[in-house]
Enzyme design. Structure first.
Site, PDB file in Angstrom:
ATOM      1  NE  ARG A   2      -3.275  -2.985   0.879  1.00  0.00           N
ATOM      2  CZ  ARG A   2      -3.389  -4.248   1.227  1.00  0.00           C
ATOM      3  NH1 ARG A   2      -2.352  -4.915   1.727  1.00  0.00           N
ATOM      4  NH2 ARG A   2      -4.525  -4.889   1.057  1.00  0.00           N
ATOM      5  CG  ASP A  32      -2.310  -6.767  -1.237  1.00  0.00           C
ATOM      6  OD1 ASP A  32      -3.412  -6.661  -1.823  1.00  0.00           O
ATOM      7  OD2 ASP A  32      -2.190  -7.277  -0.116  1.00  0.00           O
ATOM      8  CG  HIS A  92      -5.287  -9.496  -1.684  1.00  0.00           C
ATOM      9  ND1 HIS A  92      -5.678  -8.217  -1.356  1.00  0.00           N
ATOM     10  CD2 HIS A  92      -5.959 -10.335  -0.855  1.00  0.00           C
ATOM     11  CE1 HIS A  92      -6.547  -8.275  -0.345  1.00  0.00           C
ATOM     12  NE2 HIS A  92      -6.738  -9.547  -0.038  1.00  0.00           N
ATOM     13  CG  ASP A  94      -5.604 -12.669   2.243  1.00  0.00           C
ATOM     14  OD1 ASP A  94      -4.673 -12.929   1.470  1.00  0.00           O
ATOM     15  OD2 ASP A  94      -5.893 -11.507   2.604  1.00  0.00           O
ATOM     16  CD  GLU A  95      -9.435  -9.756   2.647  1.00  0.00           C
ATOM     17  OE1 GLU A  95      -9.963  -9.273   3.665  1.00  0.00           O
ATOM     18  OE2 GLU A  95      -8.665  -9.117   1.905  1.00  0.00           O
ATOM     19  CD1 TRP A  98      -6.475 -14.134   7.906  1.00  0.00           C
ATOM     20  CD2 TRP A  98      -7.459 -12.178   8.346  1.00  0.00           C
ATOM     21  NE1 TRP A  98      -7.366 -13.890   6.893  1.00  0.00           N
ATOM     22  CE2 TRP A  98      -7.983 -12.686   7.141  1.00  0.00           C
ATOM     23  CE3 TRP A  98      -7.923 -10.947   8.821  1.00  0.00           C
ATOM     24  CZ2 TRP A  98      -8.974 -12.026   6.410  1.00  0.00           C
ATOM     25  CZ3 TRP A  98      -8.911 -10.276   8.092  1.00  0.00           C
ATOM     26  CH2 TRP A  98      -9.421 -10.815   6.903  1.00  0.00           C
TER      27      TRP A  98
END
Length: 559
Positions: A162, A191, A285, A351-352, A418
């Site tokens: 980021r 990411d 991601h 993840d995600e 997490w």
């Protein structure tokens, strides 16, 4: 790590007066001897190492003295009669792994470790016995300390996707971990918002993927984007208005690390007994990678862009298409990463990953049918298992966020839990290693005060919550508890754009984290921790570390 029960004598001595002894994380055993004269460091003091394998510990100490207290000592293999600091390894000095015994007298200071890293941890304790202001001579109190870590894995994470942080600051961050006796640095390198590692076979990953053309202003969804609505449905993602354009600051942001720079950082960390675990995100991601190589996405004809907004990126198509060419790409990338990093562990994210994009892709559905994969959850599992098999073939082990449990856990994987503790508990019960890192307890990007001094993720994580967290869930039995490898704090950088803000967010919560990772559970005492923290704040001031001055007034800590 060998586990032994403290003797009653050691427990009793821990409770003795420890005037002037304000060490974080708290050592297992401390005996202050205020009636004895301590040791005085002056310009004639020598650092004596038994061999050159301990030089990195001696150099770290000398660097601290020179940088913050204007002392520079001579490092030697020759022991004088007096006025020296002795560093040595003796595996029999105590029956614990990576332990150290530290003793001071008027004649010398001795640090004996059961390993080289044990000696290095002793150096960190010695630093905390030093004055917190510059003096002509440095007085060290007379003390006897025996110490060793509770958990084998003591980690801290930094997201550089980021916001990018240069090599000099990464080294400084590693020094912060070292001072807190941490031994793993989780480097989040890729990411949606930026690809930060040079991959020679795929230069566009950094030529294109390392740069974005703006960032949202303020908390997600960002200033000016409040009327844009997102709805993630089982088979579709609806964005209204359909032609919505995200408003950002329009400032080009980015950067990346060359492979030579990464080698330099790895050596720097190794000299501090810290292992760097790189993270390469997949299968989601991946917008930065897809901006560079759209052919690996589920919409290869689409013009992907490096993400400019935060939030749940599964609202946008950021997943990789599970084709053979995609797996070849990932294997090429991972080969270069594995060749760079000596770590036994490679973090692959996991993840995600929104399943909607796979559902909408005719190519993905065709692959699933050919391979007999029943649904998209099973496809996630297939993806992770396949990557794990490749990583294992290179002699490495994967770590993944707890979503890697979806559809069945990869056989050798380590789970980083997490989304609370549920995933970690499930993995420990089937005898697989777990790193506890629950968002509500250990995400240091969350605000530390109800009324925060600056922009932060809009969740509240006070110092006491971090300190009080217990990584071993009560529902695990003694055998299952052995699979809790340790714990890790995470720092996601959406709202952290410079080193001073990093320091502000991690200090002093990193101190609380380190004591939870290192010190015996039975010794945790929050009021005592706050007392010791007062001295630590003076050390922060000496080192020029940014932290909230609210902590200096206990009344304001929880506001």
């Amino acid at each position: 790590m060998k586990k032994f029960v403290l003797t009653g004598l050691m427990l009793a001595n821990v409770l003795l007066s420890t005037a002037q002894i304000n060490i974080i994380p708290k050592p297992v055993y401390v005996k202050a001897e205020p009636q004895q004269k301590g040791f005085t460091i002056n310009n004639q003091t020598r650092i004596v190492i038994e061999n050159d394998s301990l030089k990195s510990a001696a150099v770290f100490f000398n660097d601290y003295l020179q940088k913050y207290l204007q002392f520079k000592l001579t490092i030697t293999n020759v022991k004088p009669e007096a006025n020296y600091i002795s560093l040595a390894v003796n595996t029999k000095v105590i029956e614990f792994d990576n332990a150290y015994v530290l003793g001071t007298s008027s004649k010398n200071i001795s640090i004996t470790g059961t390993s080289k890293s044990g000696v290095f941890y002793g150096i960190q304790t010695l630093i905390q016995l030093l004055p917190t202001e510059k003096k002509n001579e440095l007085n060290v109190p007379s003390v006897a300390i025996t110490d060793y870590p509770r958990f084998e894995y003591r980690g801290m994470h930094l997201d550089v996707s980021r916001h990018f942080f240069d090599v000099d600051f990464i080294k400084q961050y590693i020094d912060y971990l070292a001072l807190h006796k941490m031994n793993y640095f989780h480097w989040h390198l890729t990411d949606d918002h930026g690809w930060r590692i040079e991959i020679k076979k795929y230069p566009k990953l950094t030529e294109i993927g390392a740069w974005r053309n703006g960032s949202i202003i303020g908390l997600w969804p960002g200033k000016g984007n409040e009327n844009i609505k997102y709805q993630v449905l089982p088979d579709d993602v609806k964005i209204t208005p359909v032609n919505a354009v995200i408003k950002t600051d329009g400032i080009r942001h980015g950067g990346f690390y060359t492979q030579d720079e990464i080698r330099d950082v790895i050596k720097y960390a190794a000299d501090r007994y810290i292992t760097i675990i790189p993270e390469i995100e997949m299968p989601a991601h991946s917008m930065a990678a897809l901006a560079a190589y759209p052919e690996f996405g589920t919409e290869p004809g689409k013009k992907y862009q490096v993400a400019e907004t935060w939030g749940m990126m599964n609202k946008y198509n950021n997943v990789l298409q599970p084709t053979e060419k995609t797996f070849s790409f990932l294997e090429d990338v991972l080969t270069e990463v594995i060749n760079l990093f000596p770590s036994q562990y490679i973090h692959i994210g996991g993840d995600e990953a929104s399943k909607v994009w796979w559902k909408q892709s005719a190519e993905t559905q065709k692959i699933m049918k050919e391979k007999g994969i029943k649904d998209e959850v099973a496809l996630q599992s297939y993806f992770i298992h396949r990557i794990e098999k490749f990583v294992n073939s290179k002699g490495k082990i994967i770590i993944g966020w707890d979503e890697i449990l979806d559809g069945g856990l990869a056989p050798n994987a380590i789970v980083m839990s997490w989304r609370g503790e549920k995933g970690g508990i499930a993995a420990a019960k089937v005898k697989q290693k777990v790193i506890m890192s629950p968002e509500e307890k250990l995400y240091l990007n969350h605000k530390q005060f109800m009324q925060e001094d600056s922009l932060a993720a809009n969740k509240y994580l006070p110092l006491e919550t971090v300190y009080s967290y217990e990584p071993i869930p009560a529902e695990l039995n003694a055998e299952q508890a052995k699979y809790i490898w340790g714990a890790q704090g995470n720092l996601w950088s959406e709202y952290i754009a410079n080193p001073a803000k990093v320091e502000y967010m991690i200090f002093p919560r990193m101190d609380a984290l380190s004591e939870m990772q290192w010190s015996p559970k039975e010794q945790k005492n929050y009021p005592d921790f706050l007392k010791r923290l007062r001295t630590q704040f003076k050390r922060y001031d000496l080192m020029g570390i940014t932290y909230s001055k609210r902590y200096l007034d206990p009344v304001n800590i929880e506001k």
